[in-house]
Design a protein around this motif. Structure first.
Motif, PDB file in Angstrom:
ATOM      1  N   GLU A  44      -8.965  11.654  -2.459  1.00  0.00           N
ATOM      2  CA  GLU A  44      -7.332  11.624  -2.021  1.00  0.00           C
ATOM      3  C   GLU A  44      -7.318  11.956  -0.458  1.00  0.00           C
ATOM      4  OE1 GLU A  44      -4.941  11.953  -6.066  1.00  0.00           O
ATOM      5  OE2 GLU A  44      -4.704  13.677  -4.546  1.00  0.00           O
ATOM      6  N   ARG A  45      -6.494  11.727   0.126  1.00  0.00           N
ATOM      7  CA  ARG A  45      -6.205  12.040   1.606  1.00  0.00           C
ATOM      8  C   ARG A  45      -5.650  13.729   1.503  1.00  0.00           C
ATOM      9  NH1 ARG A  45      -2.966   8.092   5.644  1.00  0.00           N
ATOM     10  NH2 ARG A  45      -4.383   6.838   4.627  1.00  0.00           N
ATOM     11  N   GLU A  46      -6.245  14.622   2.479  1.00  0.00           N
ATOM     12  CA  GLU A  46      -5.803  15.996   2.549  1.00  0.00           C
ATOM     13  C   GLU A  46      -5.553  16.546   3.584  1.00  0.00           C
ATOM     14  OE1 GLU A  46      -9.456  18.003   1.367  1.00  0.00           O
ATOM     15  OE2 GLU A  46     -10.314  17.588   3.048  1.00  0.00           O
ATOM     16  N   PHE A  47      -4.676  17.425   3.635  1.00  0.00           N
ATOM     17  CA  PHE A  47      -4.209  18.191   4.990  1.00  0.00           C
ATOM     18  C   PHE A  47      -5.634  18.652   5.635  1.00  0.00           C
ATOM     19  CE2 PHE A  47      -1.782  20.389   7.763  1.00  0.00           C
ATOM     20  CZ  PHE A  47      -2.386  21.918   7.641  1.00  0.00           C
ATOM     21  N   VAL A  48      -5.602  18.741   7.087  1.00  0.00           N
ATOM     22  CA  VAL A  48      -6.330  19.415   7.811  1.00  0.00           C
ATOM     23  C   VAL A  48      -5.835  20.446   8.658  1.00  0.00           C
ATOM     24  CG1 VAL A  48      -8.056  19.026   9.642  1.00  0.00           C
ATOM     25  CG2 VAL A  48      -8.024  17.430   7.854  1.00  0.00           C
ATOM     26  N   LEU A 108       1.747  16.323   2.770  1.00  0.00           N
ATOM     27  CA  LEU A 108       1.616  14.867   3.390  1.00  0.00           C
ATOM     28  C   LEU A 108       2.773  13.910   3.199  1.00  0.00           C
ATOM     29  CD1 LEU A 108      -1.733  12.761   2.256  1.00  0.00           C
ATOM     30  CD2 LEU A 108       0.714  11.912   1.685  1.00  0.00           C
ATOM     31  N   SER A 109       3.452  14.095   2.163  1.00  0.00           N
ATOM     32  CA  SER A 109       4.599  13.263   1.737  1.00  0.00           C
ATOM     33  C   SER A 109       6.055  13.521   2.823  1.00  0.00           C
ATOM     34  CB  SER A 109       5.166  13.506   0.158  1.00  0.00           C
ATOM     35  OG  SER A 109       5.860  14.830   0.348  1.00  0.00           O
ATOM     36  N   GLN A 110       5.811  14.592   3.606  1.00  0.00           N
ATOM     37  CA  GLN A 110       6.888  14.859   4.584  1.00  0.00           C
ATOM     38  C   GLN A 110       6.637  14.429   5.968  1.00  0.00           C
ATOM     39  OE1 GLN A 110       7.051  19.204   3.990  1.00  0.00           O
ATOM     40  NE2 GLN A 110       9.117  18.890   2.872  1.00  0.00           N
ATOM     41  N   TYR A 111       5.441  13.412   6.071  1.00  0.00           N
ATOM     42  CA  TYR A 111       5.084  12.853   7.393  1.00  0.00           C
ATOM     43  C   TYR A 111       5.502  11.502   7.237  1.00  0.00           C
ATOM     44  CZ  TYR A 111       2.697  16.667   8.935  1.00  0.00           C
ATOM     45  OH  TYR A 111       2.150  18.060   9.299  1.00  0.00           O
ATOM     46  N   ASP A 112       6.364  11.031   8.479  1.00  0.00           N
ATOM     47  CA  ASP A 112       7.146   9.777   8.738  1.00  0.00           C
ATOM     48  C   ASP A 112       6.320   8.655   9.302  1.00  0.00           C
ATOM     49  OD1 ASP A 112       9.256  12.077   9.709  1.00  0.00           O
ATOM     50  OD2 ASP A 112       9.672  10.855   7.661  1.00  0.00           O
ATOM     51  N   TYR A 113       5.541   8.941  10.124  1.00  0.00           N
ATOM     52  CA  TYR A 113       4.688   8.133  10.825  1.00  0.00           C
ATOM     53  C   TYR A 113       3.199   8.230  10.749  1.00  0.00           C
ATOM     54  CZ  TYR A 113       9.215   7.073  12.552  1.00  0.00           C
ATOM     55  OH  TYR A 113      10.657   6.617  12.896  1.00  0.00           O
TER      56      TYR A 113
END
Length: 124
Positions: A44-48, A108-113
């Protein structure tokens, strides 16, 4: 709308360094917090890392703390991710993203672009 374009990825040996850039265009980029995420094959995509709209707050995943540094230059509409002491487990596609949560967020879900991503491969 905010358009994001990542660059700076490539192939590097373990222990090496890379600097990723994220160039933004469109709406006033300086009014967005920015984050870097990564996605390895089959994972899964993960925060860096993330940085607030002013650059005054930064956040890091435990796995990169002390090795990666996020920064931004609002005059150039660009965010950077300096990656040092790279490990094979850092291999992934790295994505830049912008969020209206001005103080920054690791969610991740709080990113718009989102950008299209840049490949980083670290060989052992």
């Amino acid at each position: 709308q905010v358009q994001l374009v990542e660059s700076g990825g490539g192939l590097v040996q373990a222990g090496g360094s890379l600097r990723l850039s994220c160039a933004a265009s469109g709406r006033t980029f300086s009014r967005y917090a920015t984050g870097w995420f990564r996605q390895a094959p089959g994972k899964e995509r993960e925060f860096v890392a993330a940085i607030s709209w002013t650059g005054g707050r930064t956040y890091y995943a435990d796995s990169v703390k002390g090795r990666f540094t996020i920064s931004r230059d609002n005059a150039k509409n660009t965010v950077y991710l300096q990656m040092n002491s790279l490990k094979p487990e850092d291999t992934a596609v790295y994505y830049c993203a912008a969020s209206s949560i001005l103080v920054g967020t690791t969610n991740l879900s709080q990113y718009d672009y989102w950008g299209q991503g840049t490949q980083v491969t670290v060989s052992s």
